[in-house]
Scaffold this motif. Sequence first.
Motif, short mmCIF file in Angstrom:
data_model
loop_
_atom_site.label_atom_id
_atom_site.label_comp_id
_atom_site.label_asym_id
_atom_site.label_seq_id
_atom_site.Cartn_x
_atom_site.Cartn_y
_atom_site.Cartn_z
N LEU A 83 0.82 -1.13 -0.22
CA LEU A 83 -0.02 -0.13 0.09
C LEU A 83 0.74 1.52 0.04
CD1 LEU A 83 -2.77 1.35 0.64
CD2 LEU A 83 -2.19 1.31 3.17
N GLY A 84 0.50 2.20 -0.86
CA GLY A 84 1.33 3.54 -0.82
C GLY A 84 1.33 4.35 -2.01
N ASP A 85 2.08 5.21 -2.07
CA ASP A 85 2.53 6.03 -3.21
C ASP A 85 3.70 5.48 -3.88
OD1 ASP A 85 3.27 7.77 -5.04
OD2 ASP A 85 4.06 9.32 -3.50
N PHE A 86 3.57 4.68 -5.08
CA PHE A 86 4.29 4.19 -6.07
C PHE A 86 4.94 5.18 -6.99
CE2 PHE A 86 1.87 0.65 -4.23
CZ PHE A 86 2.88 -0.11 -3.91
N VAL A 118 -2.82 -8.40 -7.51
CA VAL A 118 -4.22 -7.84 -7.79
C VAL A 118 -4.07 -6.22 -7.54
CG1 VAL A 118 -6.74 -7.85 -7.86
CG2 VAL A 118 -5.24 -9.96 -7.61
N ASP A 119 -4.21 -5.47 -8.57
CA ASP A 119 -4.20 -4.02 -8.24
C ASP A 119 -5.60 -3.58 -7.98
OD1 ASP A 119 -3.67 -1.35 -8.18
OD2 ASP A 119 -3.25 -1.14 -10.39
N LEU A 120 -6.14 -3.32 -6.78
CA LEU A 120 -7.27 -3.03 -6.57
C LEU A 120 -7.94 -1.73 -7.19
CD1 LEU A 120 -7.61 -3.71 -2.38
CD2 LEU A 120 -8.38 -5.13 -4.24
N PRO A 121 -8.82 -1.79 -7.61
CA PRO A 121 -9.58 -0.72 -8.34
C PRO A 121 -9.97 0.38 -7.16
CG PRO A 121 -11.03 -2.56 -8.31
CD PRO A 121 -9.94 -3.03 -7.61
N LEU A 122 -10.10 1.69 -7.44
CA LEU A 122 -10.35 2.69 -6.84
C LEU A 122 -11.97 2.98 -6.98
CD1 LEU A 122 -9.11 4.20 -4.29
CD2 LEU A 122 -8.45 6.02 -6.07
N SER A 123 -12.71 2.63 -6.02
CA SER A 123 -14.24 2.82 -6.25
C SER A 123 -14.58 4.20 -6.58
CB SER A 123 -15.22 2.02 -5.03
OG SER A 123 -14.76 2.55 -3.92
N ASP A 124 -14.14 5.15 -5.83
CA ASP A 124 -14.95 6.45 -5.61
C ASP A 124 -14.29 7.73 -6.05
OD1 ASP A 124 -12.90 6.48 -3.56
OD2 ASP A 124 -14.05 7.40 -2.12
N ARG A 125 -13.14 7.43 -7.18
CA ARG A 125 -12.20 8.64 -7.55
C ARG A 125 -11.27 7.95 -8.61
NH1 ARG A 125 -10.52 11.88 -3.78
NH2 ARG A 125 -12.09 11.11 -2.40
N LYS A 126 -10.99 9.00 -9.61
CA LYS A 126 -10.11 8.61 -10.63
C LYS A 126 -8.80 8.90 -10.35
CE LYS A 126 -9.78 9.11 -15.80
NZ LYS A 126 -10.47 10.09 -16.83
N PHE A 127 -8.45 9.67 -9.57
CA PHE A 127 -6.89 10.18 -9.40
C PHE A 127 -6.95 10.48 -7.91
CE2 PHE A 127 -7.76 12.31 -13.69
CZ PHE A 127 -7.12 11.47 -14.45
N THR A 128 -5.49 10.09 -7.43
CA THR A 128 -5.23 10.34 -6.21
C THR A 128 -4.25 11.41 -5.78
OG1 THR A 128 -3.30 8.53 -6.28
CG2 THR A 128 -5.85 7.77 -5.82
N SER A 136 -2.86 12.38 -11.34
CA SER A 136 -2.37 11.09 -11.31
C SER A 136 -2.96 9.98 -10.55
CB SER A 136 -0.86 11.09 -11.26
OG SER A 136 -0.21 11.48 -12.28
N ARG A 137 -3.09 8.77 -10.87
CA ARG A 137 -3.45 7.86 -9.96
C ARG A 137 -2.33 7.10 -9.52
NH1 ARG A 137 -6.20 2.40 -9.44
NH2 ARG A 137 -5.86 2.04 -7.15
N ILE A 138 -1.23 7.62 -8.44
CA ILE A 138 -0.08 6.86 -8.03
C ILE A 138 -0.29 6.07 -7.02
CG2 ILE A 138 1.21 8.41 -9.87
CD1 ILE A 138 1.66 10.17 -7.30
N ASP A 139 -1.25 6.34 -6.07
CA ASP A 139 -1.29 5.75 -5.00
C ASP A 139 -2.17 4.44 -5.05
OD1 ASP A 139 -0.06 8.04 -3.29
OD2 ASP A 139 -1.70 8.91 -4.18
N ARG A 140 -2.05 3.56 -4.65
CA ARG A 140 -2.63 2.15 -4.87
C ARG A 140 -2.25 0.97 -3.93
NH1 ARG A 140 -2.64 1.31 -9.84
NH2 ARG A 140 -1.40 3.02 -10.55
N ALA A 141 -3.25 0.05 -3.69
CA ALA A 141 -2.98 -0.99 -2.83
C ALA A 141 -2.85 -2.32 -3.69
CB ALA A 141 -4.19 -1.51 -2.06
N LEU A 142 -1.78 -3.24 -3.74
CA LEU A 142 -1.46 -4.34 -4.39
C LEU A 142 -1.54 -5.55 -3.57
CD1 LEU A 142 1.55 -2.86 -6.45
CD2 LEU A 142 -0.97 -2.97 -6.96
N LEU A 163 -5.72 19.02 2.80
CA LEU A 163 -4.47 19.95 2.58
C LEU A 163 -3.42 19.43 2.04
CD1 LEU A 163 -4.20 21.60 6.20
CD2 LEU A 163 -5.73 22.18 4.21
N SER A 164 -3.43 17.97 1.72
CA SER A 164 -2.38 17.24 1.04
C SER A 164 -2.48 17.31 -0.39
CB SER A 164 -2.38 15.76 1.46
OG SER A 164 -1.32 14.90 0.98
N ASP A 165 -1.35 16.90 -1.03
CA ASP A 165 -1.52 16.55 -2.62
C ASP A 165 -1.97 15.20 -2.87
OD1 ASP A 165 0.06 18.81 -2.66
OD2 ASP A 165 1.86 18.07 -2.63
N HIS A 166 -2.02 14.41 -1.59
CA HIS A 166 -2.59 13.19 -2.07
C HIS A 166 -3.94 12.92 -1.24
CE1 HIS A 166 1.39 11.13 -3.73
NE2 HIS A 166 1.71 12.25 -3.08
#
Length: 273
Positions: A83-86, A118-128, A136-142, A163-166
Amino acid sequence: MVGLVETKKQVVTRFDVTKIWGQDGFGWEYVGSEGASGGLLLIWNDLIFKMNNCYKGKRVDKNHVWEELSYVAGLCQVLCYFLGDFNEIVREEERKGASGLTRSAKEFKNWIQDMSLVDLPLSDRKFTWFWGRSCSRIDRALISLEWLEEFPDTRLQGGPRGLSDHCPIIVEDRKLTDGLRPFRSIDSWFTHESFLKIVKEEWRSLGDKQFTDKLKALTALLGRWHKDNFGEMDKKITKFEEEIKRIDDLVSNGVYDGTMEARRKALVTCCER
């Protein structure tokens, strides 16, 4: 399970984690930021998960990170979950305006496939991740196939980035039955001039009652007091957060002009205040 990236905190305390998680019954580990840059925080429900080993390292070359993760997974021989910012995408649509995958993105995609993750799909947004008009969608859970067999209802969703970029990303398996509700306070209460006075007066008036009974009485009193003094503030904060997300969604869909960033900064300032 909650993973936060870019915490921008050099030290994370149990008090900080309790404010995020909301109650006891959690485990946590963090990697401190370097100044105001970076920082990772992982929190989990320790009724479900038990930590046996913890490995932390400094992030360097991306390929080196993939090799280290492969080594850790092979060494532990347990259910795998990353899990994290890859800082990398695996599909063109995960970066607004991308016209193809870079070499490092292809290597990352191949690593996921080689690890049978398995790269879990993000259910409620397109980008992180957002920076101006860049998204971009650079944060994910594998997760490994073995993990998915053990926890078949695992889902991934994002939280408000504030307040975060992520955006924080939250991994859930199932809803647990709520237990006893803990006594909670809100930081802003302590800024109100009448708060400590009303607590002291109520506590003294309860006399020799048991400690837990006093807390129950205090909870009811503070609930009414909060509604009278802070009720509208909760609604305002929610409204600000909804408007911030609305701007993020517009940017995600390619709608951007020079006023949006200024609008978002103004909303963030109001929300902070």
